[in-house]
Design an enzyme around this catalytic site. Structure first.
Site, PDB file in Angstrom:
ATOM      1  N   TYR A 163     -30.361  13.740 -25.548  1.00  0.00           N
ATOM      2  CA  TYR A 163     -31.005  12.350 -25.756  1.00  0.00           C
ATOM      3  C   TYR A 163     -31.268  12.210 -27.275  1.00  0.00           C
ATOM      4  O   TYR A 163     -31.452  10.854 -27.711  1.00  0.00           O
ATOM      5  CB  TYR A 163     -32.360  12.059 -25.112  1.00  0.00           C
ATOM      6  CG  TYR A 163     -32.135  11.226 -24.049  1.00  0.00           C
ATOM      7  CD1 TYR A 163     -31.634  10.868 -22.730  1.00  0.00           C
ATOM      8  CD2 TYR A 163     -33.069   9.724 -24.486  1.00  0.00           C
ATOM      9  CE1 TYR A 163     -31.772   9.882 -22.241  1.00  0.00           C
ATOM     10  CE2 TYR A 163     -33.081   8.710 -23.579  1.00  0.00           C
ATOM     11  CZ  TYR A 163     -32.681   8.663 -22.547  1.00  0.00           C
ATOM     12  OH  TYR A 163     -32.531   7.442 -21.783  1.00  0.00           O
ATOM     13  N   LYS A 233     -31.832  22.051 -15.053  1.00  0.00           N
ATOM     14  CA  LYS A 233     -30.332  22.526 -14.686  1.00  0.00           C
ATOM     15  C   LYS A 233     -30.078  23.765 -15.393  1.00  0.00           C
ATOM     16  O   LYS A 233     -28.864  24.084 -16.014  1.00  0.00           O
ATOM     17  CB  LYS A 233     -29.290  21.326 -15.123  1.00  0.00           C
ATOM     18  CG  LYS A 233     -29.247  20.097 -14.225  1.00  0.00           C
ATOM     19  CD  LYS A 233     -28.764  20.553 -12.761  1.00  0.00           C
ATOM     20  CE  LYS A 233     -27.331  20.556 -12.623  1.00  0.00           C
ATOM     21  NZ  LYS A 233     -26.792  20.926 -11.232  1.00  0.00           N
ATOM     22  N   ASP A 286     -30.904  18.501  -9.207  1.00  0.00           N
ATOM     23  CA  ASP A 286     -30.110  18.057  -8.150  1.00  0.00           C
ATOM     24  C   ASP A 286     -30.804  18.309  -6.886  1.00  0.00           C
ATOM     25  O   ASP A 286     -31.036  17.259  -6.038  1.00  0.00           O
ATOM     26  CB  ASP A 286     -28.711  18.345  -8.168  1.00  0.00           C
ATOM     27  CG  ASP A 286     -28.416  19.752  -8.388  1.00  0.00           C
ATOM     28  OD1 ASP A 286     -29.221  20.690  -8.908  1.00  0.00           O
ATOM     29  OD2 ASP A 286     -27.575  20.321  -7.889  1.00  0.00           O
ATOM     30  N   ASP A 310     -35.501  10.944 -17.477  1.00  0.00           N
ATOM     31  CA  ASP A 310     -35.273   9.440 -17.515  1.00  0.00           C
ATOM     32  C   ASP A 310     -34.878   9.117 -16.017  1.00  0.00           C
ATOM     33  O   ASP A 310     -35.362   8.226 -15.317  1.00  0.00           O
ATOM     34  CB  ASP A 310     -34.086   9.316 -18.397  1.00  0.00           C
ATOM     35  CG  ASP A 310     -33.754   8.035 -18.679  1.00  0.00           C
ATOM     36  OD1 ASP A 310     -34.833   7.122 -18.572  1.00  0.00           O
ATOM     37  OD2 ASP A 310     -32.885   7.500 -19.031  1.00  0.00           O
TER      38      ASP A 310
END
Ligand code: NAD
Length: 419
Positions: A163, A233, A286, A310
């Site tokens: 980002y 992740k 996830d 986000d």
């Protein structure tokens, strides 16, 4: 001395202690940015509600000395020459430590990326904090009993990650240079289509991760929360997201005295204030998005990287029906700017129709940050009471629909508004 900003005569400055906690006088000077578009509708309401809560909680003993500072279209009018974010505004936000802002238009063209992003970067507001709570009566996509179990506070890292905006477009001279470097110097072979690739870079540092996770852990201690979950992740991006997780456990162990649960890496420590146990755990992003729907009660304070944060903040806000009433704060080492999370909704500007909830609940976070918890609690009671009594704006009213008539296949069910 400022050019356009008027400093109220009655009022004192909030200051920051060496441990980054804040000293709040009884009549603090608090800068506010009205905001563009519906800022004109929601900001005055926020001030009235905040003043009323403070008066009810503390009588004449405490009050906020509001100090208007300018950004966005109002700044452009006042300062001219393409000044969307005047230096004196940034100076006041830093110098007066705690402030609140309405939404700002992102200027199209003119070399300014986003006023909000600039503000966060210049003031180094590295944690984007979003509490997610359910107010009974709010229309949500879940069963009310499930929404009720969702009560979390997301700490999203605000300054790093993919980002950060370090990227080069496909076919540019710059991207060719980067790809060339990666292939020749670093022995990279896995760029699938090197001739037509764009490249983005994902910086994640120990310092950046530690300060964000430290803030989340401190919040858990100060607000008597039960767990802090590191969401990442790291199974795929081992050296960035995986390191975020490892550095998080390091902070918990070294600075908060956490001990491993079984063989670890989950760990726990006692809250020195209340004696309650706080568990520090991690979960893959996830899986987390499934878990917040299946077992929302298992999650409490969340610490995560910029991009995950986000997605997660919006998914959780929707889960409690709160996109229109979701509050937020951008917090650095002491300095904090609280803000409505929605945009300027120009179509509704000045019509006195939109929901001021996001702005009011951002003020509630601000009061709590200042340690004025009694006034903050009154705001929560007020918002909860208004929603329960169905005294709501159109956005909540129109979502509250009920199917009234049985319908045949292929025919649309008839919906009526209950409010
Ligand atoms: P938006 O949030 O302004 O509007 C999205 C939708 O939500 C619209 O249908 C709008 O009517 C509705 N909505 C927004 N706030 C509401 C409220 N308080 N009550 C009821 N309904 C509400 O987002 P957008 O249309 O994508 O952006 C418009 C402008 O706002 C752009 O210039 C954008 O850059 C800016 N923006 C600013 C911020 C910020 O300052 N933090 C955040 C997002 C967008």
């Amino acid at each position: 001395v400022y050019d356009k900003i008027q400093i109220p005569a009655k009022g004192e400055r909030i200051t920051v202690n060496p441990d980054f906690s804040v000293n709040v006088p009884d009549h603090p000077l608090v800068p506010f940015v009205e905001g563009d578009g519906i800022g004109i509708d929601v900001t005055p309401v926020m001030r009235r509600v905040t003043d009323a809560a403070v008066r009810k909680a503390y009588g004449d003993k405490r009050s906020i000395a509001w100090m208007e500072v300018y950004a966005g279209e109002k700044a452009l009018k006042l300062y001219g020459s393409n000044t969307w974010l005047p230096d004196e505004t940034l100076d006041a936000l830093r110098r007066y430590v705690v402030s609140i802002k309405g939404p700002l238009t992102t200027p199209v063209g003119g070399g300014i990326r986003s006023l909000n992003v600039t503000m966060r970067q210049v003031l180094d507001l590295y944690a984007c904090v979003r509490p997610i709570r359910f107010f009974p009566g709010t229309p949500t996509p879940l069963k009310e009993s499930e929404s009720e179990l969702t009560d979390m506070v997301v700490f999203r890292e605000n300054t790093e990650d993919i980002y950060a905006g370090i990227e080069w477009p496909a076919d540019s001279a710059e991207v060719k240079k980067v790809i060339n470097f990666l292939q020749r110097e670093m022995g990279v072979t896995q760029i699938r289509f090197p001739a037509s690739s764009a490249i983005g870079i994902k910086p994640v540092s120990r310092e950046g991760s530690e300060r964000l996770i430290r803030k989340a852990l401190k919040y858990a201690v100060e607000n008597d929360r039960r767990s802090v979950s590191l969401v990442h992740k790291g199974n795929i991006m081992k050296y960035t997201e995986g390191a975020f997780r490892n550095w998080g456990y390091d902070v918990a162990r070294h600075e908060f005295g956490a001990q491993p649960i079984g063989d670890g890496p989950w760990c726990r420590f006692r809250n020195p204030r209340t004696g309650q146990e706080i568990v520090v755990k991690d979960v893959i992003a996830d899986n987390f998005l499934q878990q917040i729907l299946l077992r929302p009660e298992d999650y409490d304070v969340i610490a995560t990287l910029n991009l995950n944060g986000d997605y997660i903040s919006d998914a959780l806000a929707a889960q409690v029906g709160g996109i229109g009433i979701a509050p937020g704060g951008n917090i650095g080492d002491g300095v904090a700017v609280f803000e409505a999370t929605h945009g300027t909704a120009p179509k509704y500007a000045g019509k006195n129709q939109v929901n001021p909830g996001s702005m009011i609940l951002s003020a509630e976070m601000m009061l709590r940050y200042m340690g004025w918890t009694e006034a903050a609690d009154l705001i929560i009671r007020g918002v909860a009471g208004a929603i329960a009594a169905r005294t709501v704006t159109y956005d909540l009213a129109r979502a509250r629909t009920a199917i009234t008539a049985p319908h045949k296949p292929g025919e649309h069910p008839k919906a009526t508004e209950e409010v």
